[in-house]
Design an enzyme around this catalytic site. Structure first.
Site, PDB file in Angstrom:
ATOM      1  N   LEU A 160      38.974 -43.262 -42.040  1.00 33.63           N
ATOM      2  CA  LEU A 160      40.294 -43.881 -42.229  1.00 33.63           C
ATOM      3  C   LEU A 160      40.279 -45.395 -42.110  1.00 33.63           C
ATOM      4  O   LEU A 160      41.320 -46.010 -41.901  1.00 33.63           O
ATOM      5  CB  LEU A 160      41.338 -43.260 -41.286  1.00 33.63           C
ATOM      6  CG  LEU A 160      41.537 -41.747 -41.443  1.00 33.63           C
ATOM      7  CD1 LEU A 160      42.488 -41.226 -40.370  1.00 33.63           C
ATOM      8  CD2 LEU A 160      42.020 -41.393 -42.835  1.00 33.63           C
ATOM      9  N   ALA A 166      32.877 -42.962 -49.813  1.00 33.82           N
ATOM     10  CA  ALA A 166      33.131 -43.717 -48.586  1.00 33.82           C
ATOM     11  C   ALA A 166      32.286 -44.980 -48.546  1.00 33.82           C
ATOM     12  O   ALA A 166      31.214 -44.998 -47.964  1.00 33.82           O
ATOM     13  CB  ALA A 166      32.835 -42.848 -47.366  1.00 33.82           C
ATOM     14  N   TYR A 209      28.902 -56.764 -52.503  1.00 33.58           N
ATOM     15  CA  TYR A 209      29.516 -55.517 -52.942  1.00 33.58           C
ATOM     16  C   TYR A 209      28.736 -54.891 -54.103  1.00 33.58           C
ATOM     17  O   TYR A 209      28.246 -53.777 -54.001  1.00 33.58           O
ATOM     18  CB  TYR A 209      30.979 -55.752 -53.346  1.00 33.58           C
ATOM     19  CG  TYR A 209      31.639 -54.501 -53.861  1.00 33.58           C
ATOM     20  CD1 TYR A 209      32.021 -53.501 -52.980  1.00 33.58           C
ATOM     21  CD2 TYR A 209      31.882 -54.321 -55.217  1.00 33.58           C
ATOM     22  CE1 TYR A 209      32.627 -52.340 -53.434  1.00 33.58           C
ATOM     23  CE2 TYR A 209      32.490 -53.170 -55.684  1.00 33.58           C
ATOM     24  CZ  TYR A 209      32.853 -52.179 -54.787  1.00 33.58           C
ATOM     25  OH  TYR A 209      33.438 -51.028 -55.245  1.00 33.58           O
ATOM     26  N   ASP A 248      36.599 -38.711 -43.660  1.00 33.57           N
ATOM     27  CA  ASP A 248      36.944 -40.112 -43.821  1.00 33.57           C
ATOM     28  C   ASP A 248      37.173 -40.680 -42.429  1.00 33.57           C
ATOM     29  O   ASP A 248      37.751 -40.004 -41.582  1.00 33.57           O
ATOM     30  CB  ASP A 248      38.217 -40.254 -44.663  1.00 33.57           C
ATOM     31  CG  ASP A 248      38.362 -41.626 -45.290  1.00 33.57           C
ATOM     32  OD1 ASP A 248      38.319 -42.628 -44.538  1.00 33.57           O
ATOM     33  OD2 ASP A 248      38.529 -41.701 -46.514  1.00 33.57           O
TER      34      ASP A 248
END
Length: 157
Positions: A32, A74, A136, A30
């Site tokens: 982050l 992710a 999205y 990740d």
């Protein structure tokens, strides 16, 4: 072995936890940008879980070949997408497809029920009409369509 991208995010961290509790060996990555290090599993799983702060775009074919299964969580989230349409599209569609093209094993992709827009039936069935309306849900749908052509995948909505 299982690789989870977005392992410190809301969905990725819960999938990681359940897999570890079931006895699986898991590597998580990740960058982050949306997740939190606090979401990662406790030290109880230090023998079966490895984490690296890394952008999934930087993963090499050689590294990816170590894994049988990729669980891809992710992606840019829907809140970010409202003000960063182009970045969301690039990350969720283009970068995701690039990752998928490098991985040879089974892919589990966390998509979104947003591809149905304002569904008229709840719970919404998988064969409900697709009605993407923004960066999205459109970007998530494009990644789904790529996997449909690629094969060896499961999409979660």
């Amino acid at each position: 072995m299982i690789l989870i991208t977005g392992a410190s995010g809301f969905v990725g961290s819960r999938i990681t936890q359940r897999l570890l509790e079931s006895g699986h060996k898991v590597d998580g990555i990740d960058d982050l940008s949306f997740g939190s290090i606090e979401n990662l599993p406790s030290n109880d799983f230090c023998e079966t879980f490895e984490f690296a702060k890394e952008d999934f775009n930087n993963l090499s074919v050689e590294y990816l070949s170590m894994f049988d299964t990729l669980i891809h969580c992710a992606t840019s989230n829907i809140i970010y997408a409202q003000t960063h349409e182009t970045e969301t599209f690039v990350n969720n569609a283009l970068h995701t497809i690039n990752l998928f093209s490098k991985f040879k094993g089974k892919i589990i992709y966390t998509s979104t029920a947003s591809v149905y827009n304002n569904a008229m039936e709840f719970p919404t069935k998988e064969d409900a009409p697709i009605n993407t309306v923004n960066a999205y849900d459109t970007s998530k749908r494009i990644a789904e369509l790529y996997l449909k052509e690629r094969g060896n995948y499961t999409t979660l909505r």
